[in-house]
Design an enzyme around this catalytic site. Structure first.
Site, PDB file in Angstrom:
ATOM      1  N   SER A  39      -8.403  50.373   1.601  1.00  0.00           N
ATOM      2  CA  SER A  39      -9.725  50.594   0.999  1.00  0.00           C
ATOM      3  C   SER A  39     -10.745  49.526   1.340  1.00  0.00           C
ATOM      4  O   SER A  39     -11.950  49.771   1.271  1.00  0.00           O
ATOM      5  CB  SER A  39      -9.589  50.683  -0.526  1.00  0.00           C
ATOM      6  OG  SER A  39      -9.027  49.486  -1.040  1.00  0.00           O
ATOM      7  N   GLU A  96     -16.441  45.014 -12.502  1.00  0.00           N
ATOM      8  CA  GLU A  96     -16.152  43.682 -11.983  1.00  0.00           C
ATOM      9  C   GLU A  96     -14.939  43.807 -11.070  1.00  0.00           C
ATOM     10  O   GLU A  96     -13.801  43.862 -11.523  1.00  0.00           O
ATOM     11  CB  GLU A  96     -15.886  42.693 -13.118  1.00  0.00           C
ATOM     12  CG  GLU A  96     -17.100  42.419 -13.985  1.00  0.00           C
ATOM     13  CD  GLU A  96     -16.864  41.336 -15.028  1.00  0.00           C
ATOM     14  OE1 GLU A  96     -15.727  40.782 -15.063  1.00  0.00           O
ATOM     15  OE2 GLU A  96     -17.790  41.045 -15.796  1.00  0.00           O
ATOM     16  N   HIS A 103     -13.023  44.844  -3.732  1.00  0.00           N
ATOM     17  CA  HIS A 103     -13.853  45.733  -2.914  1.00  0.00           C
ATOM     18  C   HIS A 103     -15.288  45.223  -2.818  1.00  0.00           C
ATOM     19  O   HIS A 103     -15.850  44.719  -3.790  1.00  0.00           O
ATOM     20  CB  HIS A 103     -13.816  47.143  -3.493  1.00  0.00           C
ATOM     21  CG  HIS A 103     -12.436  47.705  -3.546  1.00  0.00           C
ATOM     22  ND1 HIS A 103     -11.691  47.736  -4.711  1.00  0.00           N
ATOM     23  CD2 HIS A 103     -11.641  48.223  -2.569  1.00  0.00           C
ATOM     24  CE1 HIS A 103     -10.499  48.259  -4.451  1.00  0.00           C
ATOM     25  NE2 HIS A 103     -10.451  48.553  -3.155  1.00  0.00           N
TER      26      HIS A 103
END
Length: 253
Positions: free
Chosen positions: A33, A213, A217
Site C-alpha cells: 500500500s 493519524e 501511509h
C-alpha cells in the site's frame, strides 16, 4: 543551424508519436500500500508509485500493480505475480518493495517467515531474469516512529536486511529506501514529518470525517518525497533510464 535543429526536433517528435507500447520500456511496480495507486475514497492517501510515474517521458510506461495489504506470500497466492510475469517483456524493469506486511506475525495469510521471505525474493529475481528483464529490490519505506528523544526508530530492520542480503547474493540493484526515508524523516523531525503522512483533523476531509493519524501511509507531499528518493537512486544506479526522466528530482536534505 537553427533550421537544422528545428528539423531534428520535428523528426524526434514524429518518431515518438508513432511509438507503440511494445517499443516503450515498461517499469513495473510490485509491492504494498505504500507504493500502490489509491482509490478516490482514500484521498489524500497517496502511494509513492503515483507521483513516481509522472517523472518519466513518453518513452517509458510505468505499470503500478502494487496492492494494499499485500506481502510476497499473498502477492504470489493471489496470482498477481503470475499476471506480471505473463505480461513481462525483455528489457522491462521490475521494482519490488515488500516487507511491511511480511514482517507482521498478526497478519494471518500475509506474514512470511524470514526464510519464506528470502525464498520469495529469490524467486522474484530468478523469474524476472528468465524473461531478460531487470529486477530491482527496494527495502520497505520507513514508518513515522520516533523515540522519546526524537530519534527515528527502524521498524523494518530485520526484513530490510533480508532484502539487502538477497540483493548482494544475487547481484541485484538495491534501493535502500528504508535507510533513505529514515534519514529524511529524522531531518524533518517528529512534528514536521506529520506533513508527509495521512494526518487529518476531524472534519478536515470528507473521506475521514473523524480525522486520521496514520504513520505508515503518505499524503501527496510525502509520496512525492519518497518517489524523489527512489528516482535519485535510479539516476545513480540505472543510468540507462536517466535520459527518460523528464522532471527534476529535488529532495531537500
Amino acid at each position: 543551424m537553427k533550421r537544422i535543429k528545428n528539423l531534428v526536433y520535428l523528426l524526434v517528435f514524429v518518431a515518438m508519436s508513432f511509438m507503440t507500447d511494445d517499443d516503450k520500456t515498461t517499469i513495473w511496480l510490485v509491492g504494498d500500500s505504500t507504493m500502490s495507486v489509491k482509490e478516490k475514497t482514500a484521498y489524500p492517501e497517496t502511494g509513492w508509485g503515483m507521483p513516481f510515474a509522472v517523472f518519466f517521458d513518453s518513452t517509458v510506461t510505468v505499470n503500478n500493480i502494487a496492492q494494499n495489504g499485500r506481502s510476497t506470500k499473498s502477492f504470489i497466492e493471489e496470482h498477481r505475480w503470475q499476471y506480471m510475469m505473463d505480461n513481462l517483456h525483455a528489457g522491462d524493469y521490475v521494482l519490488i518493495q515488500f516487507g511491511h506486511n511480511d514482517e507482521v506475525k498478526e497478519k494471518v495469510g500475509r506474514y512470511t517467515t524470514p526464510d519464506e521471505f528470502s525464498n520469495n525474493l529469490n524467486r522474484f529475481v530468478k523469474d524476472v531474469r528468465s524473461k531478460n528483464a531487470t529486477p530491482v529490490l527496494i527495502t520497505p519505506v520507513a514508518r513515522r516512529k520516533f523515540d522519546s528523544s526524537g530519534n527515528i526508530i527502524d521498524t523494518h530492520q530485520q526484513y530490510a536486511q533480508l532484502i539487502k542480503d538477497v540483493a548482494k547474493k544475487d547481484n541485484v540493484v538495491l534501493i535502500d529506501l528504508n535507510k533513505e526515508s529514515m534519514a529524511l524523516l529524522q531531518q524533518t523531525g517528529p512534528e514536521n514529518s506529520k506533513y508527509f503522512f495521512n494526518y487529518l483533523k476531524p472534519g478536515e476531509h470528507p473521506n475521514y470525517p473523524n480525522g486520521r493519524e496514520d504513520d505508515t501511509h503518505f499524503n501527496e507531499l510525502g509520496a512525492r518525497k519518497m518517489a524523489e528518493l527512489v528516482m535519485e537512486e535510479i539516476c545513480e544506479q540505472i543510468p540507462e533510464l536517466k535520459n527518460s526522466i523528464c522532471k527534476p528530482v529535488m529532495v531537500n536534505r
